[in-house]
Design an enzyme around this catalytic site. Structure first.
Site, PDB file in Angstrom:
ATOM      1  N   SER A   1       0.845  -1.197   0.000  1.00 22.82           N
ATOM      2  CA  SER A   1       0.000   0.000   0.000  1.00 22.82           C
ATOM      3  C   SER A   1       0.876   1.241   0.000  1.00 22.82           C
ATOM      4  O   SER A   1       2.039   1.198   0.440  1.00 22.82           O
ATOM      5  CB  SER A   1      -0.884   0.010   1.249  1.00 22.82           C
ATOM      6  OG  SER A   1      -1.507   1.263   1.445  1.00 22.82           O
TER       7      SER A   1
ATOM      8  N   TYR B   1      -0.511  -0.373  10.627  1.00 21.32           N
ATOM      9  CA  TYR B   1      -0.837  -0.765   9.249  1.00 21.32           C
ATOM     10  C   TYR B   1       0.304  -0.406   8.308  1.00 21.32           C
ATOM     11  O   TYR B   1       0.737  -1.230   7.493  1.00 21.32           O
ATOM     12  CB  TYR B   1      -2.123  -0.071   8.800  1.00 21.32           C
ATOM     13  CG  TYR B   1      -2.511  -0.384   7.365  1.00 21.32           C
ATOM     14  CD1 TYR B   1      -2.850  -1.680   6.993  1.00 21.32           C
ATOM     15  CD2 TYR B   1      -2.539   0.618   6.394  1.00 21.32           C
ATOM     16  CE1 TYR B   1      -3.208  -1.972   5.682  1.00 21.32           C
ATOM     17  CE2 TYR B   1      -2.890   0.336   5.088  1.00 21.32           C
ATOM     18  CZ  TYR B   1      -3.229  -0.967   4.740  1.00 21.32           C
ATOM     19  OH  TYR B   1      -3.571  -1.251   3.431  1.00 21.32           O
TER      20      TYR B   1
END
Length: 314
Positions: free
Chosen positions: A157, A182
């Site tokens: 990501s 994350y």
């Protein structure tokens, strides 16, 4: 030699779909494994690979849900797997080994995003455990099944830009921050692909990591609708926010990295918008940050991951 992070000028872009990148590619006789391949981006990935002729194995934490989602997708099969449980990973891998299956493509698509603090296994932070360590153990356990020219793709990501690995506290035992946790797991995905490519080069295995872009999927399950609106992810009338991709556009980069002949001779690269990404630059969006493509950090993370999981296929 590590592939340099510079665009190949593939002719594809952020609007390209899985259908676009698979044009002219026949995957008949190939077998792919797609974690999370029954929901969101994973489902779009499974459908695309199946449509090109591949047999697709879909590991699933919820097998019944996977079976329902894939009932009309030809050439797919579901098997139980919980990436948060290393015993489950071992059982899944043993099943593949017992079958004598040959795997040509592995796409690590399953994951969780910015979730509340949760501990799994021996007290591991859940995002690092599921997004990285579970996939690390899975790939290392199924190495004997990989075809000579197999590709392994880690879905990362743009959130990797949030942080390097927190080497002194990777499990956030202090000061848990759901976004930093994350971001760390997404940096780990890139470093994993980088070092896998280095280790697998002699066997003609290649590793890639990808940023799929922003897409509305069940990944946002931990965010109430009001918060999603405030973040610009959705409009008040329920449409995707500006710059968001469709699932078919979001899955395109992983599918491209797994199949494109343009990547022959390359490996270890971080890709976005169906091309190798340039280095990050403050003057523009996107790109890959230096800590995520540092070979020494990749070795360090690999060694840490092998110590934590007790698995190292190399």
């Amino acid at each position: 030699m590590i592939t340099k992070q510079h665009k190949l000028n593939t002719g594809f872009d952020a609007r390209s779909t899985t259908e676009d990148v698979l044009a002219g590619i026949d995957l008949s006789g190939k077998t792919a494994l797609v974690t999370g391949g029954y929901s969101g981006l994973g489902l779009a990935t499974t459908k695309a690979l199946s449509g090109a002729g591949a047999r697709v194995i879909v590991p699933a934490r919820r097998p019944a849900e996977a079976a329902a989602a894939l009932k009309d997708v030809a050439g797919t099969e579901q098997r139980a797997l919980d990436l948060a449980d290393l015993d489950s990973v071992r059982a899944f891998a043993d099943g593949l080994l017992d079958d004598g299956r040959r795997i040509d493509i592995v796409i690590n698509s399953a994951g969780v995003m910015a979730c509340p603090e949760r501990r799994v296994g021996p007290g591991w932070e859940s995002q690092f455990a599921i997004n990285h360590l579970g996939h690390f153990a899975l790939v290392n356990r199924i190495l004997p099944t990989l075809a000579n020219d197999a590709r392994v793709v880690a879905v990362s990501s743009g959130a990797h830009a949030l942080t390097d690995i927190r080497w002194d506290d990777p499990h956030f035992n202090t000061e848990y921050d759901r976004w930093l946790a994350y971001g760390q797991s997404k940096t780990a995905n890139i470093l994993f692909a980088l070092h896998f490519d280095r280790l697998g080069r002699e066997r003609e295995w290649r590793g890639f990591s990808v940023h799929p872009g922003s897409i509305l999927t069940p990944l946002q399950r931990h965010f109430p609708r009001e918060e999603q609106e405030s973040l610009g992810w959705v409009t008040p009338d329920g449409r995707a926010g500006e710059g968001f991709k469709t699932p078919e556009q979001g899955a395109a980069t992983a599918v491209w990295a797994a199949t494109s002949p343009l990547l022959e001779g390359h490996g270890g690269a971080f890709c976005e918008d169906c091309d190798i990404a340039d280095p990050a630059d403050e003057a523009r969006e996107g790109g890959v940050n230096p800590w995520a493509v540092d070979p020494d950090s990749a070795v360090r993370l690999w060694d840490l991951s092998a110590e934590l999981t007790g698995v190292n296929g190399f």
